[in-house]
Design a protein around this motif. Structure first.
Motif, short mmCIF file in Angstrom:
data_model
loop_
_atom_site.label_atom_id
_atom_site.label_comp_id
_atom_site.label_asym_id
_atom_site.label_seq_id
_atom_site.Cartn_x
_atom_site.Cartn_y
_atom_site.Cartn_z
N HIS A 57 0.84 -1.19 0.00
CA HIS A 57 0.00 0.00 0.00
C HIS A 57 0.88 1.24 0.00
CE1 HIS A 57 0.85 -1.07 4.21
NE2 HIS A 57 0.88 0.24 4.44
N CYS A 59 0.24 5.95 0.05
CA CYS A 59 -0.73 7.02 0.21
C CYS A 59 -1.57 7.20 -1.05
CB CYS A 59 -0.01 8.34 0.52
SG CYS A 59 0.80 8.39 2.12
N PHE A 60 -2.85 7.44 -0.82
CA PHE A 60 -3.75 7.72 -1.93
C PHE A 60 -3.46 9.12 -2.47
CE2 PHE A 60 -7.75 9.65 -3.44
CZ PHE A 60 -8.03 8.78 -4.48
N CYS A 121 -0.51 10.31 5.14
CA CYS A 121 -1.54 9.90 4.16
C CYS A 121 -2.90 10.43 4.60
CB CYS A 121 -1.56 8.38 4.03
SG CYS A 121 0.00 7.66 3.50
N ASP A 123 -5.36 11.50 2.94
CA ASP A 123 -6.50 11.11 2.10
C ASP A 123 -6.70 9.59 2.06
OD1 ASP A 123 -7.22 13.75 1.17
OD2 ASP A 123 -5.36 13.72 0.00
N TRP A 125 -5.29 5.49 1.85
CA TRP A 125 -4.27 4.67 1.21
C TRP A 125 -4.82 3.98 -0.03
CZ3 TRP A 125 -4.77 5.52 6.31
CH2 TRP A 125 -3.62 5.86 7.04
N SER A 126 -3.91 3.65 -0.92
CA SER A 126 -4.22 2.79 -2.07
C SER A 126 -3.60 1.43 -1.79
CB SER A 126 -3.65 3.37 -3.36
OG SER A 126 -4.32 4.56 -3.72
N ASP A 141 -8.22 0.33 7.53
CA ASP A 141 -6.96 1.08 7.46
C ASP A 141 -6.08 0.85 8.69
OD1 ASP A 141 -7.46 2.19 4.96
OD2 ASP A 141 -8.59 3.87 5.83
#
Length: 325
Positions: A57, A59-60, A121, A123, A125-126, A141
């Motif tokens: 993963h 950060c988005f 992060c 916003d 996570w991706s 998360d």
């Protein structure tokens, strides 16, 4: 004196029911049905390996008007175990990157990335979906500042197992082997299914704790029930190999199911709903005659043995437990 008399009676039990033989239809049904009842324990003991796994993963990054070069460079790179990877818990500040991108600067050529300020992060996570579509970790998360919750989730389950082991034996002695066996099986099934509808990590671990209460309790109840119903070499075979075989089948099936179901909710539903098939076992499995005798319920114990005699197609004596009357 009463205790010695009771022990003597227990020693005489196998001689009294010897007319049943050791491996008739009744014993075969008890042996395999109890082994089958232990299969969910294999599910429950190891499903957290898949449910709480942590996929790759970072950060988005919102869909802002960055240049392609900056979009590829906005996540810092770190060296982990000698391998360069994207940072999992930080990114370069979006407002700074947006300004540099608008001015036409090229990362690595016009700007030294190591000089840029980083941020958390904020916003979200991706998460990579190469292995899992979703896990409990991605759902709530449980990464970066909350990564402690991932191993703690497993600890909560085994705390439930520990607590259950303290009182399951006493309940089994008081209310019977069979009721406790089915109560703990029901607890595992109900709370496993309820976890699918968890709306927070806190709710998930509370349900997981109650799930753990039934884990070892179910195993021990099935072990004791089989050990008290079966006799001779079959009793030894069941206690040493049968129960372990049922447990092993459980976690072998778990790996197969987890291979095809890669999101945590589908996996939990697939592990809980089939357990409804165990409901008919209530009418097939007997109560322990030894426990019934220890409680003075001689007629009920005789009824179990007479049922076994019918299944095995042998003639039962007119009075089976004469010395217990």
């Amino acid at each position: 004196m009463a205790q010695e008399k009771n022990q003597l009676r227990m020693k005489d039990y196998e001689e009294i029911v010897a007319f049943l033989d050791q491996w008739g239809c009744f014993q075969k049904a008890v042996f395999f049905l109890l082994c089958a009842s232990i299969i969910p324990n294999g599910f429950g003991a190891f499903n957290l390996v898949f449910l709480t796994d942590v996929p790759d993963h970072h950060c988005f990054v919102p869909d802002l008007n960055f240049s392609e070069e900056w979009r590829k460079s906005i996540i810092p790179k770190t060296v982990l175990n000698g391998k360069q990877e994207l940072s999992r818990c930080s990114r370069y500040r979006l407002d700074v990157v947006q300004n540099l991108s608008d001015r036409g600067f090229i990362p690595g050529r016009d700007v030294n990335l190591t000089d840029l300020e980083e941020e958390r992060c904020v916003d979200g996570w991706s998460y990579s979906t190469d292995v899992y579509l979703s896990t409990v970790v991605t759902e709530f998360d449980l990464v970066c500042s909350d990564q402690w919750a991932q191993p703690f989730t497993t600890s909560v389950f085994f705390i439930g197992v520990l607590v259950g082991s303290f009182f399951s034996g006493q309940l089994s002695d008081r209310y019977g082997r069979k009721p406790i066996l089915f109560a703990t099986m029901a607890a595992q099934t109900i709370f496993t299914f309820a976890q699918v509808f968890s709306t927070s990590w806190t709710m998930f671990v509370i349900l997981l704790f109650f799930n753990g209460l039934g884990q070892i309790s179910n195993f021990v109840a099935a072990l004791v029930l089989g050990a008290e119903v079966l006799t001779g070499n079959v009793r030894i075979l069941y206690s040493s190999m049968g129960t372990c075989l049922g447990f092993a089948v459980g976690y072998i099936l778990l790996s197969v199911v987890a291979y095809f179901l890669r999101d945590w909710k589908s996996l939990l539903m697939a592990l809980s709903l089939p357990c409804l098939a165990y409901i008919p076992l209530w009418w097939l499995l007997p109560e322990s005659p030894r426990w019934l005798l220890s409680r003075g319920r001689v007629k009920e114990a005789e009824a179990v043995i007479r049922k076994a005699a019918r299944w095995n197609k042998v003639q039962a004596p007119t009075v089976i437990f004469e010395t217990y009357s």
